[in-house]
Motif scaffolding. Structure first.
Motif, PDB file in Angstrom:
ATOM      1  N   ASP A 109      14.264 -52.656   0.617  1.00 23.25           N
ATOM      2  CA  ASP A 109      13.012 -52.237   1.265  1.00 23.25           C
ATOM      3  C   ASP A 109      13.253 -51.037   2.192  1.00 23.25           C
ATOM      4  OD1 ASP A 109      11.585 -54.155  -0.049  1.00 23.25           O
ATOM      5  OD2 ASP A 109      11.541 -55.580   1.630  1.00 23.25           O
ATOM      6  N   ALA A 151      13.794 -48.076   0.022  1.00 24.44           N
ATOM      7  CA  ALA A 151      12.519 -47.640  -0.555  1.00 24.44           C
ATOM      8  C   ALA A 151      11.677 -46.928   0.509  1.00 24.44           C
ATOM      9  CB  ALA A 151      11.764 -48.823  -1.149  1.00 24.44           C
ATOM     10  N   ARG A 158      10.445 -43.176   0.418  1.00 19.20           N
ATOM     11  CA  ARG A 158       9.025 -42.882   0.582  1.00 19.20           C
ATOM     12  C   ARG A 158       8.832 -41.842   1.687  1.00 19.20           C
ATOM     13  NH1 ARG A 158       7.368 -47.782   1.383  1.00 19.20           N
ATOM     14  NH2 ARG A 158       7.210 -48.236  -0.834  1.00 19.20           N
TER      15      ARG A 158
END
Length: 160
Positions: free
Chosen positions: A33, A36, A40
């Motif tokens: 996470d 990611a 992002r």
């Protein structure tokens, strides 16, 4: 089977693996996470930088277009100014030529007037000389007419 140590080892191993999997999957999920989220954020930053680059490029294109228009305007103004200066120079040259022509005509007229005055003075001098000769020699009228005619014939010699 419940008495077999392998069974209990297998059960302990499965429980251990379940607990480790639960903790490891949470940690791995958190890492994934976080990764990611980092990706992002980098993508968002890349999009923002891309938009900034596009805006900057458009601004430079506008500036380049404005600079080209200004350069064309300067060139057009320079051409107009050059044409105006050429026209003014032509007018000035024509006026100077006209002044010189007028001065030349005036000088010619003065030279003609001086020449006429000189001819008149010579004519008067010749007439006075002829009169003096006539008066001093006391000649006959026929001879006086002859002397006057001779003086008139000599006049062109004295004029040139």
């Amino acid at each position: 089977m419940l008495q077999a140590p392998e069974f209990w080892v297998a059960i302990a191993f499965v429980i251990f693996m379940a607990l480790v999997w639960k903790k490891a999957s949470a940690a791995i999920g958190g890492l994934l996470d976080a990764r990611a989220e980092k990706i992002r954020a980098e993508l968002d930053e890349a999009r923002r930088l891309h938009q900034d680059a596009k805006a900057t490029l458009e601004a430079y294109k506008r500036r380049q277009g404005d600079a080209l228009k200004e350069a064309e305007s300067i060139v057009a103004h320079a051409r107009e100014e050059a044409e105006r200066i050429r026209a003014q120079s032509t007018r000035d040259l024509e006026a100077a030529v006209k002044r010189r022509e007028t001065q030349a005509v005036d000088r010619i007229a003065q030279a003609e007037a001086a020449a006429l005055a000189e001819v008149r003075n010579l004519t008067v001098d010749i007439a006075i000389a002829a009169s003096r000769r006539i008066l001093t020699t006391g000649i006959q009228p026929a001879q006086a007419d002859k002397l006057i005619d001779q003086s008139i014939q000599e006049l062109p010699k004295h004029l040139h």
